[in-house]
Design an enzyme around this catalytic site. Structure first.
Site, PDB file in Angstrom:
ATOM      1  N   LYS A  15     -18.653   6.830  17.023  1.00 24.91           N
ATOM      2  CA  LYS A  15     -17.188   6.918  17.061  1.00 24.91           C
ATOM      3  C   LYS A  15     -16.565   6.498  15.737  1.00 24.91           C
ATOM      4  CE  LYS A  15     -16.543   4.112  20.487  1.00 24.91           C
ATOM      5  NZ  LYS A  15     -17.964   3.772  20.655  1.00 24.91           N
ATOM      6  N   LEU A  17     -17.935   6.232  12.753  1.00 22.96           N
ATOM      7  CA  LEU A  17     -18.313   7.110  11.647  1.00 22.96           C
ATOM      8  C   LEU A  17     -17.432   8.352  11.629  1.00 22.96           C
ATOM      9  CD1 LEU A  17     -20.250   7.803   9.318  1.00 22.96           C
ATOM     10  CD2 LEU A  17     -21.766   8.853  11.022  1.00 22.96           C
ATOM     11  N   LYS A  37      -8.369  -0.228  16.518  1.00 23.46           N
ATOM     12  CA  LYS A  37      -9.421  -0.541  17.485  1.00 23.46           C
ATOM     13  C   LYS A  37      -8.931  -1.745  18.276  1.00 23.46           C
ATOM     14  CE  LYS A  37     -14.349  -0.967  18.182  1.00 23.46           C
ATOM     15  NZ  LYS A  37     -14.686   0.283  18.866  1.00 23.46           N
ATOM     16  N   GLY A 117     -11.747   3.710  21.046  1.00 25.33           N
ATOM     17  CA  GLY A 117     -12.127   2.932  22.210  1.00 25.33           C
ATOM     18  C   GLY A 117     -13.365   2.102  21.940  1.00 25.33           C
ATOM     19  N   ARG A 210     -27.627  13.124   9.731  1.00 23.84           N
ATOM     20  CA  ARG A 210     -28.069  11.773   9.404  1.00 23.84           C
ATOM     21  C   ARG A 210     -27.684  11.485   7.952  1.00 23.84           C
ATOM     22  NH1 ARG A 210     -29.576   7.918  12.947  1.00 23.84           N
ATOM     23  NH2 ARG A 210     -31.147   7.118  11.516  1.00 23.84           N
TER      24      ARG A 210
END
Length: 233
Positions: A15, A17, A37, A117, A210
């Site tokens: 989330k 990232l 957040k 979240g 990645r």
């Protein structure tokens, strides 16, 4: 752009990232940004107080800059589910508390504001309410971050169904490659992505591969190269 709630198919789906990448991308387009957040567990004690790396990442991508307490008003040191960490400290927030805590930041009306979240869609906030209830109370469109690994199809579809069952719009989804083996076979990997695209019935905002190790800011900038902003055609 507007305001969006960012959730994931699971803890560590990516989330922050993706949220950091979207904010970084908006900044590259000279947009004002804000990442919030409201609730975070797994915080480290610093000379300035408890700090959460995800919240710090969102703050780094927020322009103009705001204070940490604005980004993350409810901080908990134990790296456990937020409602359990809150219970342990005796500082248990309600949805009313979160609505109040986000009212002033949302009034700033940045070009892009993301509220991240904790964990997945059904993570409890307290004994009676879920954190997703904040998105419901604010009537926010939702961005779903799918952690790309074995089992993600089920997790993603259930999450999308739950979001829509709560009466909210799934504004888009982004994939974050967690398990490199999941993409080892290019044909199977594409087939999984096709299934996600067909069943989630929402725009794909990008697929983050990645990434090499680096600072959270560097990773957000790298992720931005693989993302598109919500609502952009």
């Amino acid at each position: 752009m507007g305001v969006y709630f960012v959730t994931g198919t699971d803890t560590d789906a990516g989330k922050t990232l993706v949220a950091g990448g979207l904010l970084a991308l908006a900044r590259q387009h000279d947009m004002s940004t804000l990442g919030l957040k409201p609730v975070a567990s797994g915080c480290d004690m610093t000379p300035a107080g408890l700090r959460n790396i995800d919240a710090l990442t969102l703050g780094e991508q927020s322009t103009p800059e705001v204070g940490y307490e604005t980004i993350n008003p409810y901080t908990y040191e134990p790296a456990i589910a937020p409602h359990l960490a809150a219970r342990r400290t005796g500082r248990v927030p309600t949805l009313n508390d979160l609505v109040s805590a986000t009212a002033d930041p949302l009034a700033r009306q940045r070009d892009l504001t993301l509220i991240e979240g904790a964990g997945g869609w059904r993570v409890p906030l307290n004994e009676h309410e879920d954190l997703a209830g904040l998105a419901v109370r604010l009537r926010l469109p939702v961005i779903l971050v799918v952690g790309l690994k074995l089992g993600c199809l089920n997790h993603a579809r259930l999450s999308a169904e739950a979001i829509r069952a709560d009466g909210l719009q799934l504004a888009g989804w982004a994939g974050n490659l967690i398990d490199p083996d999941f993409a080892a076979d290019a044909h199977d990997y594409q087939a999984n992505l096709d299934t996600l695209g067909q069943t989630l019935q929402a725009p794909c905002l990008g697929l983050v591969p990645r990434l090499e190790a680096g600072s959270p800011g560097q990773r957000a900038t790298a992720a931005a190269q693989h993302l598109s902003l919500p609502g952009a055609d």
